[in-house]
Design an enzyme around this catalytic site. Structure first.
Site, PDB file in Angstrom:
ATOM      1  N   ARG A  37      -0.387   4.420  17.556  1.00  0.00           N
ATOM      2  CA  ARG A  37      -1.164   4.350  16.236  1.00  0.00           C
ATOM      3  C   ARG A  37      -2.155   5.443  15.872  1.00  0.00           C
ATOM      4  O   ARG A  37      -2.308   5.953  15.052  1.00  0.00           O
ATOM      5  CB  ARG A  37      -1.684   3.297  16.279  1.00  0.00           C
ATOM      6  CG  ARG A  37      -2.724   2.708  15.393  1.00  0.00           C
ATOM      7  CD  ARG A  37      -3.542   1.324  15.476  1.00  0.00           C
ATOM      8  NE  ARG A  37      -2.704   0.237  15.508  1.00  0.00           N
ATOM      9  CZ  ARG A  37      -3.140  -0.851  15.917  1.00  0.00           C
ATOM     10  NH1 ARG A  37      -4.328  -1.255  15.810  1.00  0.00           N
ATOM     11  NH2 ARG A  37      -2.224  -1.922  16.152  1.00  0.00           N
ATOM     12  N   HIS A  83       7.872  -0.388  10.213  1.00  0.00           N
ATOM     13  CA  HIS A  83       6.690  -0.499  10.427  1.00  0.00           C
ATOM     14  C   HIS A  83       6.148  -1.987  10.154  1.00  0.00           C
ATOM     15  O   HIS A  83       5.806  -2.207   9.056  1.00  0.00           O
ATOM     16  CB  HIS A  83       5.889   0.309   9.587  1.00  0.00           C
ATOM     17  CG  HIS A  83       4.528   0.817  10.295  1.00  0.00           C
ATOM     18  ND1 HIS A  83       4.423   1.442  11.141  1.00  0.00           N
ATOM     19  CD2 HIS A  83       3.336   0.386   9.720  1.00  0.00           C
ATOM     20  CE1 HIS A  83       3.130   1.536  11.633  1.00  0.00           C
ATOM     21  NE2 HIS A  83       2.261   0.890  10.636  1.00  0.00           N
ATOM     22  N   TYR A 127       1.882   0.284  -9.605  1.00  0.00           N
ATOM     23  CA  TYR A 127       1.530   0.960 -10.756  1.00  0.00           C
ATOM     24  C   TYR A 127       2.088   2.492 -10.434  1.00  0.00           C
ATOM     25  O   TYR A 127       1.830   3.425 -11.192  1.00  0.00           O
ATOM     26  CB  TYR A 127       0.340   0.873 -11.084  1.00  0.00           C
ATOM     27  CG  TYR A 127      -0.321  -0.485 -11.625  1.00  0.00           C
ATOM     28  CD1 TYR A 127       0.379  -1.062 -12.561  1.00  0.00           C
ATOM     29  CD2 TYR A 127      -1.305  -1.131 -10.898  1.00  0.00           C
ATOM     30  CE1 TYR A 127       0.039  -2.387 -13.079  1.00  0.00           C
ATOM     31  CE2 TYR A 127      -1.547  -2.323 -11.283  1.00  0.00           C
ATOM     32  CZ  TYR A 127      -0.957  -3.224 -12.362  1.00  0.00           C
ATOM     33  OH  TYR A 127      -1.360  -4.457 -12.716  1.00  0.00           O
TER      34      TYR A 127
END
Length: 750
Positions: A37, A83, A127
């Protein structure tokens, strides 16, 4: 009806110590955070989430020239295949890779609202659209040619790359930020062309040190520009150790407005600073009247940054105005450097500039070898197939007959023409249209070209110098693509120096007024207005009294010498006023619990002091070396318990007088005491019992001046002091008649 819980039987219970269980689980969590991470891989400079995003986009064929796809599609594929975390976390990582004000070389080309430097968030992923940039393509180049290892994904249904081929120096070019368990990483971005130059030098000089590489990589190169104001020595130290930081300032210019008026225009702000928050903070300071040199601030930015700052009056020096802003706002920011990365993808370690580039170069060579071997295996396979085709063309009629008449033609073909399995399958899978006459000539031409390529690849795999030569050629191509003449590759951050205007700024920001600094026995400090000579009327707490008092100005620096051997500095303007009893000095400095104030005085500069400890050790220290920059103070005299610093005096002559608690007085030449900036000192006076009480210096021609218990001034001439004169570290003898029982000379620094 409630469900009855059936407890496990005794044989199913294992007793584990709570400490062991917690340690095991926390270690597993820590390793997971570090490896998967927070820390980037030194080879491709990516964390797993970024690597998975790019690989997922590669599978979607979102190359630089392709039509972009919805970010929601990309996030969904990455989350479902590689993921298994929150969609927002993946989208936030994708957005950052597309922001040209966050990433020096964006890996993603975004269409739509991807946020701005004001700190506004990106539009929702339904969007926006995205595709990879040329930089991302370079990172993935060769991913399908066995360039890197793959591992099973989280559910084992597919595979993901352990690391990307990384033809671009991404670790240093784009930098990385992350917080793991017990460690963190902070790598600022750099200029890719400069990194390529340094890497090419490192190929020719494998043992080159980080300091040498600064000739090619002078410092970071931030996407938002700015000016780095650190010294070359500090930058070299940071890159050598892998730890440090960079002070970066906004870029500004003075614009004349006519008739002597002007305004300051800021065109670049420090990296990771939100412009709207920056302006909001300056406006707050302006309303709080903490910026006396600034008249107004406004934001005239469009696509480019343009922050206009108007001075209070036209006579204000623009340099001083900006220095006042740099001190209190994010127009000056500090970017930390902590090159903590995963070396070889497994070992977290802090590395320097040279080692970071070496890790990338070694990876590039490994990728070259693997891709070359992959290509060589493909050529060998193709040559084997072409050999079968040629046999088929030379014996076409017989091959056709076998295929038409035999139920199992494959073993017959192998036996008849001594073919391999691969060749037999290739002949049987051949299309009829490939049986034309021209095909034979094309096969022979392809066979010749492949044999020439195979020869070159074998030569490359057998020669390490040839491999490095090829790697260097690839790096030169990257440098040409992102060279200083290109819009993306041109250096944006420059280097400068900080002008020393501290004193001028202090005088401007603080109105210069006379004050009297008062320190009590209990360590309470305050600043009385004006220069007060009669302190008899100054009130203290019932169990407290006056210890030190000296005249100063509100612009002065007050120096405090403590029994722990440290000097502390407090600005007089920050001291509480004369009303009340003041405040504890410990509120202004980090004074250890057992330490106490030995002396307090106004800093003048240029003077020298003699400092001494209870055990009779001391040395001379310049006043300029006593100025502390932090609350923790500056360690000048090295003290080991139970010893403590007990005396300090101003150097005013060529003789030293030392008196102990045993009432033994010793006088010796000052030149027997060394001058140091820090240390334990040398023996000034020897004691069988007791400790040092006081010290002073005086000119031999004037004699020794001291004050008796009644406060009267006494002067003992050099001739009268003959019995007390000796050498440093002597024991001394009883002082002259009338010397105070307090064993103090009664002189202060002033």
């Amino acid at each position: 009806m409630a469900t009855r819980v059936i407890p496990p039987s005794d044989k199913d219970i294992q007793e584990i110590g709570l400490r062991d269980a917690l340690e095991e689980r926390y270690l597993a969590y820590a390793l997971s955070t570090i490896m998967h991470r927070a820390l980037p891989d030194a080879r491709d400079g990516l964390k797993p989430v970024h690597r998975r995003i790019l690989y997922g986009m590669n599978l979607l064929r979102l190359d630089p020239g392709s039509t972009p796809k919805k970010s929601a599609k990309i996030v969904g594929d990455v989350m479902g295949n590689f993921h298994p975390h929150g969609d927002q976390a993946i989208y936030d990582a994708l957005v950052r890779l597309a922001q040209d004000f966050s990433s020096r070389y964006p890996l993603i080309d975004g269409q739509g609202n991807f946020g701005n430097i004001d700190g506004d968030n990106a539009a929702a992923y339904r969007y926006t659209e995205a595709r990879m940039t040329e930089v991302a393509r370079l990172l993935l180049e060769g991913i399908n040619e066995n360039a890197v290892d793959f591992r099973p994904n989280y559910d084992g249904l597919s595979e993901e790359p352990v690391v990307l081929p990384g033809a671009f120096p991404n670790l240093l070019a784009n930098g990385s930020q992350g917080i793991a368990v017990g460690m963190a990483t902070s790598i600022p971005p750099h200029n890719a062309a400069e990194l390529c130059d340094a890497a090419l030098f490192l190929i020719d000089n494998p043992n080159a040190r980080s300091k040498t590489l600064l000739k090619y990589v002078p410092g970071p190169d931030f996407p938002t520009g700015g000016i780095v104001v650190d010294s070359r020595e500090a930058i070299a130290e940071a890159y050598t150790t892998g730890r440090g930081g960079f002070r970066i300032r906004a870029r500004w210019a003075k614009e004349d407005g006519g008739r002597g008026s002007y305004q300051i225009v800021v065109t670049e702000i420090p990296w990771l600073v939100q412009k709207s928050r920056l302006i909001e903070r300056i406006a707050e300071l302006l309303n709080e009247r903490k910026l006396p040199l600034v008249g107004d601030i406004r934001d005239e930015s469009t696509s480019d940054v343009r922050i206009v700052i108007e001075p209070k009056t036209r006579t204000v020096d623009p340099v001083l105005l900006m220095e006042s802003l740099f001190k209190v706002s994010e127009l000056e920011s500090r970017i930390p450097l902590n090159m903590n990365v995963l070396v070889k993808g497994r070992i977290p370690r802090v590395i320097g500039l040279a080692e970071a580039l070496r890790e990338w170069l070694d990876h590039r060579r490994d990728v070259l070898v693997r891709r070359s071997q992959f290509r060589l295996d493909a050529i060998e396979h193709r040559l084997e197939v072409l050999g079968g085709y040629l046999i088929a063309y030379l014996n076409l009629d017989k091959v056709i007959k076998i295929i038409r008449t035999e139920d199992e033609p494959k073993p017959v073909l192998i036996k008849t023409f001594t073919l391999t399995e691969v060749q037999a399958d290739a002949i049987l899978n051949m299309r009829l249209r490939n049986l034309r006459k021209l095909e034979e000539m094309e096969i022979r031409g392809e066979d010749k070209a492949l044999r020439d390529e195979r020869k070159k690849l074998k030569s490359l795999l057998a020669s390490e110098p040839e491999q490095w030569k090829t790697v260097a050629g690839e790096i030169r191509n990257v440098r040409e693509t992102f060279g200083p003449k290109t819009a993306l590759g041109k250096r944006r951050t420059s280097f400068g120096q900080v002008q020393d205007v501290e004193q001028e700024l202090a005088e401007i920001l603080v109105e210069r007024e006379p004050v009297t600094v008062v320190v009590s026995e209990k360590g309470w400090v305050r600043a009385l207005r004006g220069h007060v000579t009669d302190l008899s009327g100054v009130a203290f707490k019932s169990d407290d009294s006056l210890q030190f008092a000296f005249p100063a100005e509100t612009t002065s620096k007050c120096v405090f010498f403590a029994s722990n051997g440290k000097f502390y500095t407090i600005d007089a303007s920050k001291l509480p006023g004369g009303r009340g009893h003041g405040e504890p000095v410990r509120l202004f400095i980090d004074l250890e619990g057992e330490a106490s104030i030995v002396a307090a005085f106004k800093f003048q500069g240029g003077r020298k002091f003699l400092v001494a400890s209870a055990e009779g050790k001391g040395f001379i220290v310049p006043e300029d070396e006593c100025l502390a920059n932090t609350r923790k103070g500056k360690q000048v005299m090295n003290i080991k318990a139970p010893d403590a610093a007990v005396a300090i005096t101003l150097i005013e002559g060529d003789q030293v007088a030392v008196i102990g608690e045993n009432r033994k007085l010793l006088i010796f030449p000052l030149d027997q005491v060394p001058e140091m900036t820090r240390g334990a000192g040398v023996r000034l006076q020897r004691y069988k019992d007791g400790k040092l009480s006081d010290i002073m210096t005086f000119p031999a021609k004037d004699g020794m001046t001291w004050f008796d218990s009644a406060g009267r001034t006494n002067v003992t001439t050099t001739k009268e002091l003959a019995d007390w004169r000796g050498n440093r570290s002597d024991a001394g003898r009883l002082p002259p008649k009338g010397f105070p029982r307090s064993n103090k000379f009664g002189k202060s620094i002033g």
